[in-house]
Design an enzyme around this catalytic site. Structure first.
Site, PDB file in Angstrom:
ATOM      1  N   TYR A 179     -44.364  37.988   3.046  1.00 28.28           N
ATOM      2  CA  TYR A 179     -44.772  36.988   2.071  1.00 28.28           C
ATOM      3  C   TYR A 179     -46.276  37.069   1.818  1.00 28.28           C
ATOM      4  O   TYR A 179     -47.085  36.741   2.692  1.00 28.28           O
ATOM      5  CB  TYR A 179     -44.407  35.577   2.529  1.00 28.28           C
ATOM      6  CG  TYR A 179     -42.934  35.349   2.815  1.00 28.28           C
ATOM      7  CD1 TYR A 179     -41.952  36.221   2.333  1.00 28.28           C
ATOM      8  CD2 TYR A 179     -42.520  34.250   3.567  1.00 28.28           C
ATOM      9  CE1 TYR A 179     -40.613  36.005   2.601  1.00 28.28           C
ATOM     10  CE2 TYR A 179     -41.169  34.017   3.823  1.00 28.28           C
ATOM     11  CZ  TYR A 179     -40.226  34.908   3.346  1.00 28.28           C
ATOM     12  OH  TYR A 179     -38.895  34.679   3.612  1.00 28.28           O
ATOM     13  N   HIS A 215     -36.215  41.162   9.057  1.00 32.46           N
ATOM     14  CA  HIS A 215     -36.086  40.600   7.714  1.00 32.46           C
ATOM     15  C   HIS A 215     -34.830  41.082   6.973  1.00 32.46           C
ATOM     16  O   HIS A 215     -34.207  40.319   6.252  1.00 32.46           O
ATOM     17  CB  HIS A 215     -37.334  40.920   6.894  1.00 32.46           C
ATOM     18  CG  HIS A 215     -37.654  39.894   5.868  1.00 32.46           C
ATOM     19  ND1 HIS A 215     -38.924  39.590   5.473  1.00 32.46           N
ATOM     20  CD2 HIS A 215     -36.863  39.072   5.144  1.00 32.46           C
ATOM     21  CE1 HIS A 215     -38.893  38.643   4.550  1.00 32.46           C
ATOM     22  NE2 HIS A 215     -37.660  38.318   4.331  1.00 32.46           N
TER      23      HIS A 215
END
Length: 291
Positions: free
Chosen positions: A55, A120
């Site tokens: 992010y 992830h």
């Protein structure tokens, strides 16, 4: 009101509601607002903060770190009160890079350990190697526990077949009222699912836009004197063994979300069943969605 918790397989408790930080830390002129939104979440009573090295290429972790530091400095929380989750890129999830990735995440967050570290999504590095590294990070006390994200049935079956794979405590997946693929098979593994984008990114990823004109949702929003988004969130929050991490930088929306996560707005069992009938999970397994 306090937040509900879920017991993980290691016996620890995780808050059933938190906040997400996807797309934070990307725009310099928005970072102060983002820090304040995370700080406000903590001030409201949120303790679970979800982020990732992806992010904003670490920018979101820095935002979270600044908010954490402010909250601790102001005496709102202690570090041990918070439940901090981050994620490692698949291409960093092996012996070569994961330890450096984890250390960099810790530095950006300004903490000594993560409560939960997730892979992830599936990449080319063998799961056996990633699990070995996760277990090593636990032993080194860099992380308390680990899990995965965006894992479908076959991924979970492979994970649970390798040594220490059963130590996975969470699988974070896309889940909202109009995307319930995880309910068909993934829930059967008994591993709590963490629902990202539980509001379908403010409805932008809902295939059938008529959801916002749905008579039942409109009826329930009126009944509970709340927004349609709160009804959508309340439905996800009502699901057993699901953790919910909505994201918002708007204070009003944060407060709206907290009213749901703290059960100030709570659907009756009958209304949950009505929504379940209106937006059923697939009867035949379909691949989970991912964004």
């Amino acid at each position: 009101m306090g937040l509900q918790t879920i017991q993980l397989k290691d016996g620890s408790l995780i808050p059933k509601g938190g906040v997400g930080t996807w797309e934070m830390g990307e725009m310099e002129d928005e970072k102060d607002l983002e820090v304040e939104s995370i700080y406000k979440s903590i001030e409201l009573g949120i303790r679970l903060l979800d982020t990732a090295e992806m992010y904003g290429e670490g920018g979101a972790e820095k935002v979270v770190g600044k908010a954490i530091n402010k909250a601790i400095s102001n005496g709102i929380v202690k570090r041990e009160d918070l439940y901090i989750v981050s994620k490692v890129y698949p291409f960093n999830a092996g012996k070569r890079n994961i330890f450096r990735s984890c250390e960099n995440s810790l530095k950006r967050l300004g903490v000594d350990y993560l409560d939960l570290y997730l892979l992830h999504w599936r990449g080319s590095i063998p799961l056996r190697e990633t699990v070995y590294c996760m277990e090593k990070l636990v032993k080194e006390k860099k992380i308390k526990r680990w899990g995965v994200s965006n894992f479908d049935v076959e991924d979970m079956e492979e994970l649970l077949s390798i040594p220490n794979g059963e130590n996975c405590v969470v699988n974070q997946v896309l889940y909202h009222i109009a995307s319930r693929e995880a309910d068909t098979e993934l829930v059967k593994f008994g591993i709590p699912l963490m629902a990202y984008s539980p509001l379908a990114r403010a409805g932008t990823i809902v295939r059938d836009r008529s959801i916002f004109k749905n008579e039942l949702i409109l009826e329930l929003a009126e009944k509970y004197n709340c927004t349609i988004y709160q009804i959508m969130l309340a439905f996800v929050h009502s699901q057993p063994n699901y953790i919910t991490i909505p994201k918002s930088t708007q204070i009003k929306h944060l407060c709206d979300n907290y009213d749901v996560l703290s059960d100030k707005i709570k659907l009756s069992e009958e209304d949950v069943q009505r929504l379940d009938n209106e937006f059923p999970a697939p009867t035949i397994r379909r691949p989970i969605n991912m964004i």
